[in-house]
Scaffold this active site. Structure first.
Site, mmCIF file in Angstrom:
data_model
loop_
_atom_site.group_PDB
_atom_site.id
_atom_site.type_symbol
_atom_site.label_atom_id
_atom_site.label_comp_id
_atom_site.label_asym_id
_atom_site.label_seq_id
_atom_site.Cartn_x
_atom_site.Cartn_y
_atom_site.Cartn_z
ATOM 1 N N ASP A 105 28.565 57.193 95.114
ATOM 2 C CA ASP A 105 28.751 56.731 96.494
ATOM 3 C C ASP A 105 29.987 55.832 96.578
ATOM 4 O O ASP A 105 30.427 55.269 95.559
ATOM 5 C CB ASP A 105 27.535 55.921 96.953
ATOM 6 C CG ASP A 105 26.262 56.756 96.943
ATOM 7 O OD1 ASP A 105 26.371 57.987 97.058
ATOM 8 O OD2 ASP A 105 25.182 56.159 96.819
HETATM 9 N N1 URA Z 1 22.501 57.269 92.939
HETATM 10 C C1 URA Z 1 22.867 56.670 94.093
HETATM 11 O O1 URA Z 1 22.027 56.318 94.920
HETATM 12 N N2 URA Z 1 24.179 56.461 94.299
HETATM 13 C C2 URA Z 1 25.128 56.793 93.406
HETATM 14 O O2 URA Z 1 26.314 56.555 93.652
HETATM 15 C C3 URA Z 1 24.730 57.420 92.217
HETATM 16 C C4 URA Z 1 23.405 57.646 92.014
#
Ligand code: URA
Length: 237
Positions: A105
């Site tokens: 993310d």
């Molecule tokens: N899980 C998440 O919620 N976000 C990420 O960036 C990676 C794994």
């Protein structure tokens, strides 16, 4: 690999320029003029480019394998959106021909593996390959001592995520402090770590990936820095 991609990998040409040369009949595969850019070729084919004056044998540049320490407010995509693509940090020729093996993310930091070898990245991304990824998680609510064992068991047995049919695959939770944990998962569902903690009534307030398979984020890399993987690291995937 597609013929137009092969030409890009073995020259300085862009995909559009490669297609133009193909259209003009300047490329031969095993002696035969080929104009279709989607023709599948491999390393054993003799691929030549005829510029009118001479004929040049093409050989594809070997694949590139990179680890990067992803900073926050960047995205794991080849096009910029609200935040810029992290590929802008890679000061290499044709950096945007690379792809990111397992997205994070925008607000997540840490280890990202980047390559142009689709078969290699498949081993990281495919849920069938069970490649473990370890995250350091900061939590809004404390996990008090009396709740820790039950939570570890719950994560190991699978969590029911909202909107998903199946439980998550077994995950390993290690509590570091009451607000911080290490979580190892082998899938990569959308926002998976955040949704797993949301499903047990907590909230992720900080997320950092520190390991993929046996590849650990190099501590010498600060956010935004990258390095090529070693041969051992490449082979480990
Ligand atoms: N899980 C998440 O919620 N976000 C990420 O960036 C990676 C794994």
């Amino acid at each position: 690999m597609r013929l137009d991609k092969f030409i890009c990998k073995s020259t300085e040409l862009t995909r559009t320029e490669a297609k133009k040369l193909l259209k003009k009949g300047m490329v031969r595969v095993n002696g035969e003029v080929i104009k279709d850019p989607s023709t599948q070729v491999h390393e054993n084919n003799a691929i030549t480019l005829d510029n009118g004056a001479s004929e040049q044998m093409l050989s594809a540049r070997s694949s590139r394998y990179i680890m990067m320490h992803k900073p926050a407010e960047t995205i794991c995509s080849n096009v910029d959106e609200v935040y810029p693509s992290l590929l802008h940090y890679i000061d290499l020729d044709k950096a945007f021909d690379l792809h990111i093996a397992g997205r994070l993310d925008a607000d997540t930091t840490g280890l990202v593996l980047i390559t142009d070898d689709g078969r290699w990245s498949h081993n990281i991304i495919s849920p069938k390959k069970d490649c473990p990824k370890t995250y350091r998680v900061q939590l809004r609510d404390e996990i008090t001592n009396d709740k820790q064992d039950a939570l570890i068991t719950q994560f190991s047995q699978g969590i029911q995520l909202q909107g998903e049919k199946d439980l998550t695959k077994p995950a390993i939770l290690k509590i570091i402090t009451s607000n911080e944990a290490l979580l190892t998962i082998t899938e990569g569902k959308y926002h998976q770590v955040k949704r797993m903690f949301a499903a047990v009534g907590n909230k992720v307030v900080g997320l950092h990936r520190q390991q993929i398979g046996s590849i650990k984020l190099d501590e010498k890399l600060s956010a935004g820095q990258w390095r090529f993987l070693t041969d051992d690291e490449i082979q480990s995937i």
